[in-house]
Design an enzyme around this catalytic site. Structure first.
Site, PDB file in Angstrom:
ATOM      1  N   HIS A  15       7.590 -20.826  14.338  1.00 46.30           N
ATOM      2  CA  HIS A  15       7.729 -22.218  13.906  1.00 46.30           C
ATOM      3  C   HIS A  15       9.199 -22.603  13.848  1.00 46.30           C
ATOM      4  O   HIS A  15      10.100 -21.778  13.995  1.00 46.30           O
ATOM      5  CB  HIS A  15       7.033 -22.479  12.559  1.00 46.30           C
ATOM      6  N   CYS A  34      15.150 -21.236   8.960  1.00 44.12           N
ATOM      7  CA  CYS A  34      13.879 -21.722   9.510  1.00 44.12           C
ATOM      8  C   CYS A  34      14.058 -22.976  10.364  1.00 44.12           C
ATOM      9  O   CYS A  34      13.107 -23.441  10.985  1.00 44.12           O
ATOM     10  CB  CYS A  34      12.863 -21.967   8.403  1.00 44.12           C
ATOM     11  N   HIS A  40      11.383 -19.177  15.552  1.00 43.65           N
ATOM     12  CA  HIS A  40      11.405 -17.787  15.068  1.00 43.65           C
ATOM     13  C   HIS A  40      10.020 -17.499  14.513  1.00 43.65           C
ATOM     14  O   HIS A  40       9.240 -18.424  14.256  1.00 43.65           O
ATOM     15  CB  HIS A  40      12.464 -17.618  13.966  1.00 43.65           C
ATOM     16  N   HIS A  42       7.051 -15.459  11.944  1.00 48.20           N
ATOM     17  CA  HIS A  42       6.718 -14.855  10.657  1.00 48.20           C
ATOM     18  C   HIS A  42       5.419 -14.074  10.812  1.00 48.20           C
ATOM     19  O   HIS A  42       4.549 -14.439  11.612  1.00 48.20           O
ATOM     20  CB  HIS A  42       6.485 -15.914   9.577  1.00 48.20           C
ATOM     21  N   ASP A  80      -2.893 -17.470  15.696  1.00 49.38           N
ATOM     22  CA  ASP A  80      -2.261 -16.181  15.964  1.00 49.38           C
ATOM     23  C   ASP A  80      -1.520 -16.184  17.303  1.00 49.38           C
ATOM     24  O   ASP A  80      -2.076 -16.593  18.334  1.00 49.38           O
ATOM     25  CB  ASP A  80      -3.311 -15.071  15.953  1.00 49.38           C
ATOM     26  N   HIS A  81      -0.273 -15.725  17.269  1.00 45.62           N
ATOM     27  CA  HIS A  81       0.609 -15.674  18.446  1.00 45.62           C
ATOM     28  C   HIS A  81       0.843 -17.049  19.073  1.00 45.62           C
ATOM     29  O   HIS A  81       1.055 -17.161  20.282  1.00 45.62           O
ATOM     30  CB  HIS A  81       0.092 -14.670  19.480  1.00 45.62           C
ATOM     31  N   GLU A 125       4.279 -16.207   3.475  1.00 46.41           N
ATOM     32  CA  GLU A 125       5.137 -16.381   4.652  1.00 46.41           C
ATOM     33  C   GLU A 125       6.039 -15.161   4.810  1.00 46.41           C
ATOM     34  O   GLU A 125       6.391 -14.765   5.923  1.00 46.41           O
ATOM     35  CB  GLU A 125       5.971 -17.654   4.534  1.00 46.41           C
TER      36      GLU A 125
HETATM   37 NI    NI Z   1      10.489 -19.753   9.066  1.00 50.28          NI
END
Ligand code: NI
Length: 136
Positions: A15, A34, A40, A42, A80-81, A125
């Protein structure tokens, strides 16, 4: 007697937190790492909690196999992914903060759970930062 049953799940996703109407410097000041324009990832961990009376016929609050399948379809298959900003329609115009993600997850799962049962979603997160939403 109400009992809470819980199912853990996880997904990996990328995100970027930012506002289009702010420049990169302001986004960095507010959202920190972020806000990286290159995105990047998580490792999100979640706990889906369902609370209600035990069904006398089955001894279950709810069938955990059914709950597992709901989480897979509504969350794992959808997130996911994925790049949340780009690939998940709910975040096209919604900043994918942990707070907003947990509400989106709740709203996707809620219609699939019998209305007599209470639902709460906890989203990690990072191992130390987590949020909860129960529809209020
Ligand atoms: Ni982040």
């Amino acid at each position: 007697m109400k009992v809470q049953v819980n199912r853990k799940a996880h997904f990996n996703a990328a995100h970027r937190l930012y506002r289009k109407d702010w420049d990169d410097a302001k986004n960095l000041a507010i959202f920190g790492k972020c806000s990286n324009p290159n995105y990047h990832g998580h490792n999100y961990e979640m706990i889906v909690s369902v609370t209600g009376d035990i069904d006398e016929r089955t001894g279950f609050v709810m069938d955990m196999k059914i709950l597992k399948d709901i989480i897979k379809e509504e969350v794992e298959d959808a997130f996911d992914h994925k790049n949340l900003n780009i690939e998940v329609p709910e975040f096209k115009n919604l900043n994918p903060t942990a707070e907003n993600i947990v509400i989106v997850i709740y709203n996707k799962i809620r219609p699939k759970i019998p209305s007599r049962l209470e639902l709460e979603v906890t989203l990690y997160e990072t191992p130390r930062n987590f949020v909860k939403y129960s529809g209020n």
